[in-house]
Scaffold this motif. Sequence first.
Motif, PDB file in Angstrom:
ATOM      1  N   LYS A   1      11.954 -33.501 -62.159  1.00 26.86           N
ATOM      2  CA  LYS A   1      12.468 -33.143 -60.838  1.00 26.86           C
ATOM      3  C   LYS A   1      13.968 -32.866 -60.963  1.00 26.86           C
ATOM      4  N   LEU A   2      14.349 -31.627 -60.749  1.00 19.97           N
ATOM      5  CA  LEU A   2      15.757 -31.254 -60.696  1.00 19.97           C
ATOM      6  C   LEU A   2      16.259 -31.441 -59.269  1.00 19.97           C
ATOM      7  N   LEU A   3      17.541 -31.802 -59.149  1.00 19.35           N
ATOM      8  CA  LEU A   3      18.180 -31.967 -57.840  1.00 19.35           C
ATOM      9  C   LEU A   3      19.268 -30.919 -57.694  1.00 19.35           C
ATOM     10  N   SER A   4      19.194 -30.141 -56.614  1.00 21.51           N
ATOM     11  CA  SER A   4      20.158 -29.069 -56.368  1.00 21.51           C
ATOM     12  C   SER A   4      20.641 -29.119 -54.928  1.00 21.51           C
TER      13      SER A   4
ATOM     14  N   LYS B   1       4.931 -29.641 -65.794  1.00 24.31           N
ATOM     15  CA  LYS B   1       5.161 -29.239 -64.412  1.00 24.31           C
ATOM     16  C   LYS B   1       6.518 -29.743 -63.921  1.00 24.31           C
ATOM     17  N   GLY B   2       7.270 -28.846 -63.290  1.00 23.85           N
ATOM     18  CA  GLY B   2       8.584 -29.219 -62.784  1.00 23.85           C
ATOM     19  C   GLY B   2       8.855 -28.641 -61.414  1.00 23.85           C
ATOM     20  N   ILE B   3       9.899 -29.164 -60.784  1.00 20.11           N
ATOM     21  CA  ILE B   3      10.296 -28.699 -59.462  1.00 20.11           C
ATOM     22  C   ILE B   3      11.804 -28.791 -59.340  1.00 20.11           C
ATOM     23  N   GLU B   4      12.384 -27.837 -58.618  1.00 19.30           N
ATOM     24  CA  GLU B   4      13.810 -27.877 -58.296  1.00 19.30           C
ATOM     25  C   GLU B   4      13.940 -28.174 -56.806  1.00 19.30           C
ATOM     26  N   VAL B   5      14.339 -29.398 -56.508  1.00 19.33           N
ATOM     27  CA  VAL B   5      14.455 -29.852 -55.125  1.00 19.33           C
ATOM     28  C   VAL B   5      15.806 -29.426 -54.561  1.00 19.33           C
ATOM     29  N   GLY B   6      15.775 -28.516 -53.595  1.00 17.61           N
ATOM     30  CA  GLY B   6      16.988 -28.158 -52.869  1.00 17.61           C
ATOM     31  C   GLY B   6      17.197 -29.185 -51.764  1.00 17.61           C
ATOM     32  N   PHE B   7      18.152 -30.073 -51.973  1.00 20.30           N
ATOM     33  CA  PHE B   7      18.274 -31.250 -51.103  1.00 20.30           C
ATOM     34  C   PHE B   7      19.188 -31.005 -49.917  1.00 20.30           C
ATOM     35  N   THR B   8      18.741 -31.464 -48.751  1.00 20.96           N
ATOM     36  CA  THR B   8      19.618 -31.681 -47.601  1.00 20.96           C
ATOM     37  C   THR B   8      19.236 -33.035 -47.004  1.00 20.96           C
ATOM     38  N   TYR B   9      20.228 -33.747 -46.532  1.00 24.37           N
ATOM     39  CA  TYR B   9      19.959 -35.087 -45.986  1.00 24.37           C
ATOM     40  C   TYR B   9      19.028 -35.009 -44.783  1.00 24.37           C
TER      41      TYR B   9
ATOM     42  N   ALA C   1      20.676 -40.390 -52.022  1.00 23.18           N
ATOM     43  CA  ALA C   1      19.425 -40.417 -51.256  1.00 23.18           C
ATOM     44  C   ALA C   1      18.220 -39.952 -52.066  1.00 23.18           C
ATOM     45  N   ALA C   2      18.435 -39.505 -53.284  1.00 19.96           N
ATOM     46  CA  ALA C   2      17.330 -38.962 -54.093  1.00 19.96           C
ATOM     47  C   ALA C   2      17.273 -39.631 -55.459  1.00 19.96           C
ATOM     48  N   PRO C   3      17.051 -40.937 -55.510  1.00 21.34           N
ATOM     49  CA  PRO C   3      16.976 -41.618 -56.806  1.00 21.34           C
ATOM     50  C   PRO C   3      15.790 -41.172 -57.641  1.00 21.34           C
ATOM     51  N   TYR C   4      14.830 -40.475 -57.019  1.00 23.23           N
ATOM     52  CA  TYR C   4      13.655 -39.980 -57.740  1.00 23.23           C
ATOM     53  C   TYR C   4      13.993 -38.798 -58.659  1.00 23.23           C
ATOM     54  N   ALA C   5      15.144 -38.167 -58.456  1.00 24.06           N
ATOM     55  CA  ALA C   5      15.502 -37.000 -59.266  1.00 24.06           C
ATOM     56  C   ALA C   5      15.847 -37.424 -60.686  1.00 24.06           C
ATOM     57  N   ASN C   6      15.485 -36.580 -61.649  1.00 22.22           N
ATOM     58  CA  ASN C   6      15.782 -36.853 -63.055  1.00 22.22           C
ATOM     59  C   ASN C   6      17.080 -36.219 -63.517  1.00 22.22           C
ATOM     60  N   VAL C   7      17.428 -35.070 -62.933  1.00 20.13           N
ATOM     61  CA  VAL C   7      18.561 -34.278 -63.423  1.00 20.13           C
ATOM     62  C   VAL C   7      19.308 -33.679 -62.245  1.00 20.13           C
ATOM     63  N   LEU C   8      20.635 -33.736 -62.287  1.00 21.30           N
ATOM     64  CA  LEU C   8      21.454 -32.973 -61.347  1.00 21.30           C
ATOM     65  C   LEU C   8      21.669 -31.589 -61.940  1.00 21.30           C
ATOM     66  N   ALA C   9      21.116 -30.576 -61.294  1.00 20.41           N
ATOM     67  CA  ALA C   9      21.211 -29.205 -61.788  1.00 20.41           C
ATOM     68  C   ALA C   9      22.502 -28.545 -61.309  1.00 20.41           C
TER      69      ALA C   9
END
Length: 261
Positions: free
Chosen positions: A99-102, A73-81, A138-146
Amino acid sequence: MRYYDQHLHTYFSPDSRETFENYLNLTDLPLISTEHLDFFSPLQRADDVIPDYDGYSAKVEELNATYDNCLLKGIEVGFTYADRHRIEEFLAGKDYDLKLLSIHHNGRHGFMTLNHDQKPLDIHLDEYFSLMLEAVQAAPYANVLAHFDFGLRGYDDVQLQELERKEAILTKIFRTMIRQDQALELNTRSMYRYDNAHLYDYAIGLYKQLGGNLFTVSSDAHRASDYQLRFSDAFNMLRKHNVKQLVTFQNSEANFVALPN
């Protein structure tokens, strides 16, 4: 373990109609989809994109009982502060493997829909990479910068020199990622559909020079026909930088895999 694609979308994302089964019929490797999470401001007049976690989890469990593949299971987090707390609340208690960070938008416009004629590239890059630095901090939980170049996809023929002028802030971004054990994604859709391979070549070198050693290669497929899009070309680019291994994530734990031949 062999390396597998770590950025895919199915009908659980609003911009894809693809089924898990169509991906599964292409491979005997583990399969992970990374469905979109994006919160939008009233200025954007768009509905929030919130994955159906219960339905998604049930589908993964159903397929794991039918297929020999290991479905993750995965997710792509579209981040805004501004939405950092809403994102954390959504993620709380959910057992995503990856968890991908975008950075997809700036709270006013999506980065694929900006009117670029009204915003010079240099100014746009300053804003985009500032938001990226804010995101990784702000997102240390992310595994990968996409797709670090997502905000550049809408610009034609971005020259390497224009990216090199932003090396100071890219250095801050990559150093933060390295401290937090976050991987740099080689997004083959960006590299070969949006002609940004030269930007990735530069980013690999800078990230590695700063001490980074976590790399993923992903297709960002929204349809099964793009599964593992031009992976061999991305692997060859990594070999040129003397990278010999990739990383996969299960239960957010990093596992190293030899770079495929």
